[in-house]
Design a protein around this motif. Structure first.
Motif, PDB file in Angstrom:
ATOM      1  N   ASN A  69      46.509  12.223  58.003  1.00  0.00           N
ATOM      2  CA  ASN A  69      45.476  12.936  57.229  1.00  0.00           C
ATOM      3  C   ASN A  69      45.291  12.401  55.819  1.00  0.00           C
ATOM      4  O   ASN A  69      44.649  13.035  54.981  1.00  0.00           O
ATOM      5  N   GLU A  70      45.832  11.201  55.564  1.00  0.00           N
ATOM      6  CA  GLU A  70      45.570  10.568  54.267  1.00  0.00           C
ATOM      7  C   GLU A  70      44.111  10.129  54.201  1.00  0.00           C
ATOM      8  O   GLU A  70      43.535   9.658  55.187  1.00  0.00           O
ATOM      9  N   ILE A  71      43.499  10.288  53.025  1.00  0.00           N
ATOM     10  CA  ILE A  71      42.116   9.844  52.832  1.00  0.00           C
ATOM     11  C   ILE A  71      42.126   8.350  52.512  1.00  0.00           C
ATOM     12  O   ILE A  71      42.704   7.913  51.511  1.00  0.00           O
ATOM     13  N   LEU A  72      41.501   7.571  53.385  1.00  0.00           N
ATOM     14  CA  LEU A  72      41.459   6.116  53.225  1.00  0.00           C
ATOM     15  C   LEU A  72      40.231   5.659  52.455  1.00  0.00           C
ATOM     16  O   LEU A  72      40.254   4.612  51.809  1.00  0.00           O
ATOM     17  N   HIS A  73      39.159   6.442  52.554  1.00  0.00           N
ATOM     18  CA  HIS A  73      37.891   6.025  51.941  1.00  0.00           C
ATOM     19  C   HIS A  73      37.094   7.284  51.605  1.00  0.00           C
ATOM     20  O   HIS A  73      37.066   8.228  52.407  1.00  0.00           O
ATOM     21  N   TYR A  74      36.481   7.298  50.432  1.00  0.00           N
ATOM     22  CA  TYR A  74      35.670   8.447  50.032  1.00  0.00           C
ATOM     23  C   TYR A  74      34.361   7.942  49.434  1.00  0.00           C
ATOM     24  O   TYR A  74      34.362   7.085  48.546  1.00  0.00           O
ATOM     25  N   VAL A  75      33.240   8.490  49.934  1.00  0.00           N
ATOM     26  CA  VAL A  75      31.922   8.125  49.421  1.00  0.00           C
ATOM     27  C   VAL A  75      31.122   9.402  49.178  1.00  0.00           C
ATOM     28  O   VAL A  75      31.013  10.249  50.068  1.00  0.00           O
TER      29      VAL A  75
ATOM     30  N   GLN B  28      45.307   5.148  48.410  1.00  0.00           N
ATOM     31  CA  GLN B  28      46.502   4.875  47.602  1.00  0.00           C
ATOM     32  C   GLN B  28      47.670   5.787  47.951  1.00  0.00           C
ATOM     33  O   GLN B  28      48.681   5.822  47.243  1.00  0.00           O
ATOM     34  N   GLY B  29      47.533   6.557  49.033  1.00  0.00           N
ATOM     35  CA  GLY B  29      48.613   7.453  49.433  1.00  0.00           C
ATOM     36  C   GLY B  29      48.732   8.695  48.580  1.00  0.00           C
ATOM     37  O   GLY B  29      49.747   9.398  48.634  1.00  0.00           O
ATOM     38  N   LYS B  30      47.711   8.977  47.782  1.00  0.00           N
ATOM     39  CA  LYS B  30      47.745  10.130  46.871  1.00  0.00           C
ATOM     40  C   LYS B  30      46.854  11.272  47.337  1.00  0.00           C
ATOM     41  O   LYS B  30      47.036  12.427  46.917  1.00  0.00           O
ATOM     42  N   LEU B  31      45.868  10.984  48.181  1.00  0.00           N
ATOM     43  CA  LEU B  31      44.809  11.937  48.494  1.00  0.00           C
ATOM     44  C   LEU B  31      44.831  12.252  49.990  1.00  0.00           C
ATOM     45  O   LEU B  31      44.797  11.340  50.820  1.00  0.00           O
ATOM     46  N   TYR B  32      44.859  13.552  50.326  1.00  0.00           N
ATOM     47  CA  TYR B  32      44.912  13.986  51.716  1.00  0.00           C
ATOM     48  C   TYR B  32      43.814  15.015  51.971  1.00  0.00           C
ATOM     49  O   TYR B  32      43.336  15.673  51.038  1.00  0.00           O
ATOM     50  N   VAL B  33      43.433  15.161  53.233  1.00  0.00           N
ATOM     51  CA  VAL B  33      42.405  16.126  53.595  1.00  0.00           C
ATOM     52  C   VAL B  33      42.994  17.158  54.552  1.00  0.00           C
ATOM     53  O   VAL B  33      43.688  16.819  55.512  1.00  0.00           O
ATOM     54  N   TYR B  34      42.752  18.424  54.229  1.00  0.00           N
ATOM     55  CA  TYR B  34      43.096  19.517  55.141  1.00  0.00           C
ATOM     56  C   TYR B  34      41.801  20.015  55.763  1.00  0.00           C
ATOM     57  O   TYR B  34      40.921  20.522  55.058  1.00  0.00           O
ATOM     58  N   LYS B  35      41.651  19.844  57.058  1.00  0.00           N
ATOM     59  CA  LYS B  35      40.404  20.199  57.743  1.00  0.00           C
ATOM     60  C   LYS B  35      40.477  21.645  58.228  1.00  0.00           C
ATOM     61  O   LYS B  35      41.427  22.045  58.891  1.00  0.00           O
ATOM     62  N   THR B  36      39.461  22.400  57.855  1.00  0.00           N
ATOM     63  CA  THR B  36      39.403  23.806  58.253  1.00  0.00           C
ATOM     64  C   THR B  36      38.397  23.996  59.377  1.00  0.00           C
ATOM     65  O   THR B  36      37.357  23.332  59.424  1.00  0.00           O
TER      66      THR B  36
END
Length: 387
Positions: A129-135, A200-208
């Motif tokens: 669940n790590e965020i690899l890319h954000y746009v 960067q291993g810092k940002l994760y997503v929790y999907k609801t």
């Protein structure tokens, strides 16, 4: 709508303080609301006013000393223009189970491919669940996982925002002086921070899987009210009205404030919210509407898909009606569209809104219109903004 945000925050274990940050000048209504909320929830709730519109990142960075003053382990950032079940406790548990202790969590949900272009899109590692890319608002399809505008941070986030602030300062030294958005402290959390942190291993997503919607227009407010009323079945069933002898006829989910005075021959619902001190006369019909405090609905009037403002009056046998702007009911991932106010030079059909202290005379029809405050109407209107 802020009441729901505050109620969700209060439920989080060891919550110490709630800060509201905005550029808006505090008024009497906001001050009274915060005072009542403090008394109800027995928690410090304060409003911090920005000196200019700084963006989400700039706002929390500007008040970073206030946020970290109690040495918090973590803090939530909730955008005010969303409605949600706010799974904050679940996000805390998720942070402890995933990633590093100092990682940050974004609440995400699933949208359809077309509507995902209107939101921040998240590409995740499905295993971690790590965020690899954000746009933010991509021009072509990136992902159907979208940013819900609800975040869990720890104080380390200010190092990343501070780096952007320093870069902005350096860039401004090389540019000609400008006003408005181009200030060093104006930092957009999504574009300036999340895009850089992704991968960067810092940002994760929790999907609801629970409900979520943006509130970008007045029409969205009625849809949000419907979602919250439906949630009350599990969270606050005591708030939902029911059919009782000597009371009005209730259909579906209806909230009635205890101070409201409603004739037993009135018919309310589904999806109706009645505020403090509202008076509803005999034979009145209300459906898919929000009636704010002090409003009066006289005998046999009809209110459908509308918001009736504070202390407004609707005369006998009058009809106030709007056009709903709901998401596609056949698509489980559809979100409500933020309609533009005008299309092809004409007012887009939407819900009807009466500002505060508006008077609608008897036996007229107000359809798909917006009536500004303190107006006394003397005839029917259709598809108009009444200034």
């Amino acid at each position: 709508m802020l009441q729901h945000h505050i109620e969700a925050c209060v439920k989080v274990p060891n919550m110490k303080e709630i800060l509201l940050i905005g550029f808006y000048q505090p008024n009497e209504e906001l001050t009274r609301f915060l005072s009542n909320a403090q008394q109800e929830f027995k928690l410090s709730i304060r409003y911090l006013q920005e000196y200019a519109a700084l963006g989400t990142g700039g706002g929390i960075y500007h008040f970073r000393d206030q946020i970290v003053s109690g040495s918090p382990e973590a803090f939530f950032v909730l955008n005010a223009d969303v409605c949600s079940a706010f799974p904050l406790a679940e996000m805390l548990s998720f942070q402890k189970e995933h990633g590093e202790p100092n990682s940050f969590v974004i609440l995400g949900t699933t949208a359809n491919r077309k509507q995902s272009l209107n939101y921040g899109c998240i590409v995740e590692n499905e295993e971690t669940n790590e965020i690899l890319h954000y746009v933010e608002k991509p021009s072509t399809f990136v992902s159907d996982i979208i940013n819900c505008g609800i975040y869990l941070f720890n104080p380390d986030i200010f190092q990343h925002i501070g780096a952007v602030f320093q870069k902005n300062q350096q860039d401004m030294l090389l540019e000609e002086p400008t006003n408005g958005w181009h200030r060093a402290e104006a930092i957009r959390l999504e574009q300036d921070i999340f895009t850089a942190l992704a991968g960067q291993g810092k940002l994760y997503v929790y999907k609801t899987l629970s409900f979520w919607s943006q509130i970008k227009s007045a029409g969205s407010a009625i849809y949000a009210s419907r979602l919250y009323l439906n949630q009350y079945h599990t969270s606050h069933p005591e708030r939902l009205a029911s059919n009782k002898e000597g009371g009005p006829k209730i259909s579906g989910n209806v909230y009635i404030h205890p101070t409201a005075n409603i004739d037993p021959t009135a018919a309310l619902g589904p999806n109706v919210s009645i505020g403090t001190g509202v008076t509803i006369g005999a034979g009145v019909r209300v459906r898919e509407s929000i009636i704010l405090h002090g409003a009066t609905l006289q005998d046999h009037c009809c209110v459908l898909n509308s918001i009736v403002g504070w202390d407004s009056t609707i005369g006998k046998w009058a009809r106030v009606e709007g056009t709903p702007s709901d998401p596609n009911p056949n698509d489980p991932y559809a979100k409500i569209d933020s309609e533009t106010l005008f299309r092809d030079g004409k007012l887009t059909p939407s819900i009807t809104i009466l500002g505060c202290n508006v008077t609608i005379p008897s036996e007229v029809i107000i359809l798909n219109s917006i009536v500004l405050p303190h107006k006394d109407l003397n005839r029917s209107f259709k598809n108009q903004i009444i200034l």
